[in-house]
Scaffold this active site. Structure first.
Site, short mmCIF file in Angstrom:
data_model
loop_
_atom_site.label_atom_id
_atom_site.label_comp_id
_atom_site.label_asym_id
_atom_site.label_seq_id
_atom_site.Cartn_x
_atom_site.Cartn_y
_atom_site.Cartn_z
N GLN A 1 -6.17 1.26 10.09
CA GLN A 1 -7.05 1.63 8.98
C GLN A 1 -6.54 1.00 7.68
O GLN A 1 -5.34 1.02 7.43
CB GLN A 1 -7.03 3.15 8.78
CG GLN A 1 -7.81 3.93 9.81
CD GLN A 1 -9.30 3.63 9.77
OE1 GLN A 1 -9.87 3.43 8.70
NE2 GLN A 1 -9.92 3.55 10.93
N ASN B 1 -0.43 -2.53 0.48
CA ASN B 1 0.21 -3.73 1.03
C ASN B 1 1.25 -3.40 2.11
O ASN B 1 2.00 -4.27 2.53
CB ASN B 1 0.85 -4.55 -0.09
CG ASN B 1 2.02 -3.81 -0.73
OD1 ASN B 1 2.41 -2.73 -0.29
ND2 ASN B 1 2.58 -4.39 -1.78
N ARG B 2 1.28 -2.15 2.52
CA ARG B 2 2.16 -1.68 3.61
C ARG B 2 3.65 -1.66 3.25
O ARG B 2 4.47 -1.33 4.09
CB ARG B 2 1.98 -2.51 4.89
CG ARG B 2 0.56 -2.55 5.39
CD ARG B 2 0.30 -1.40 6.33
NE ARG B 2 -1.15 -1.13 6.36
CZ ARG B 2 -1.75 -0.33 7.21
NH1 ARG B 2 -1.05 0.31 8.11
NH2 ARG B 2 -3.04 -0.13 7.17
N LEU B 3 3.99 -2.05 2.03
CA LEU B 3 5.39 -1.87 1.61
C LEU B 3 5.46 -0.47 1.02
O LEU B 3 5.38 -0.27 -0.19
CB LEU B 3 5.78 -2.92 0.56
CG LEU B 3 6.22 -4.26 1.11
CD1 LEU B 3 6.58 -5.22 -0.01
CD2 LEU B 3 7.42 -4.09 2.05
#
Ligand SMILES: Cc1cc2nc3c(=O)[nH]c(=O)nc-3n(C[C@H](O)[C@H](O)[C@H](O)COP(=O)(O)O)c2cc1C
Length: 232
Positions: free
Chosen positions: A9, A196-198
């Site tokens: 997602q 940004n998944r960081l």
């Protein structure tokens, strides 16, 4: 078997952004309170007080289940259950436990590591008395975790107890095997998902015996708490 490797997602919402953590307080329980209040305002979260509770037997076999947090304060988090259930027996043998709140629409989670203790009988009795009659009867019907021959066993017992307690001013005494636990935290990690998944992770903990404060990696917080930033 289902391959779920492509199930992903996007971490964004049209009505909000997921900024990096801006601490409301350097006291972990006050920080919890700030995030809890944000969550209560979010209509997409139906049970903000639902949390996973992980316990382990004395020999280290783990188990996890959901419970409802019924209060939090500077001391910690309280929930109620059957003391003879698996979680109850495990906590009595090994009070080390972990809690996890996950508020998916806000992309936030809070992990708590702590030590559980039973709340006073008086507090459990007073909370039990405040519960709706159905929930009180539920605690009497079900000896949580015991193996049953059929669903009918529960339904029959429920019917019998409803008849027994059908009067106007009935008061059901709290069973001895039912009550609360307070989890006193010794670590709390605040996790904020990022588009940004960081992802952003800040952990409150206390220095271990003999450990010295490292001012490059640690920030002093309230009381004897310190804060560390963890990689995602
Ligand atoms: C959202 C949610 C909230 C729950 N809240 C409680 C609770 O507050 N207390 C409780 O004993 N069980 C609660 N349960 C049921 C537990 O998850 C679990 O089935 C039960 O406590 C038995 O666990 P145990 O056999 O591991 O001890 C809840 C379940 C869900 C899904």
């Amino acid at each position: 078997m289902a391959d779920l490797s492509g199930m992903r997602q996007p971490y964004h919402r049209t009505d909000s952004t997921f900024d990096v953590i801006d601490l409301a307080s350097k006291d972990p329980m006050k920080q919890f309170e700030a995030w809890f209040e944000d969550t209560c305002k979010d209509k997409l979260v139906q049970e903000p007080n639902a949390m996973a509770l992980a316990t382990a037997s004395r020999s280290g076999i783990p188990s996890v289940r959901m419970v409802l947090c019924k209060g939090f304060s500077t001391e910690g988090f309280t929930f109620y259950t059957n003391y003879e259930s698996r979680k109850g027996r495990e906590l009595d043998a090994n009070p080390n436990c972990s809690l996890m709140f996950y508020w998916e629409p806000l992309k936030r989670s809070i992990q708590v590591q702590g030590v559980a203790e039973r709340v006073s009988e008086e507090k459990s009795r007073s909370y039990f008395a405040s519960r709706p009659l159905e929930s009180q009867i539920g605690a009497l019907v079900s000896h949580q975790g015991t193996v049953l021959q059929s669903r009918q066993v529960l339904d029959t017992k429920l019917k019998e107890l409803k008849e027994l307690y059908s009067g106007e001013d009935v008061s059901i005494p709290k069973p001895d095997y039912w009550g609360g636990y307070l989890v006193r935290p010794n670590e709390m990690e605040f996790w904020q998902g990022q588009t940004n998944r960081l992802h952003d992770r800040l952990k409150f903990r206390k220095l271990k015996d003999g450990e010295t404060f490292n001012d490059e990696l640690m920030v002093k917080a309230e009381g004897d708490w310190i804060i560390e930033r963890l990689s995602s």
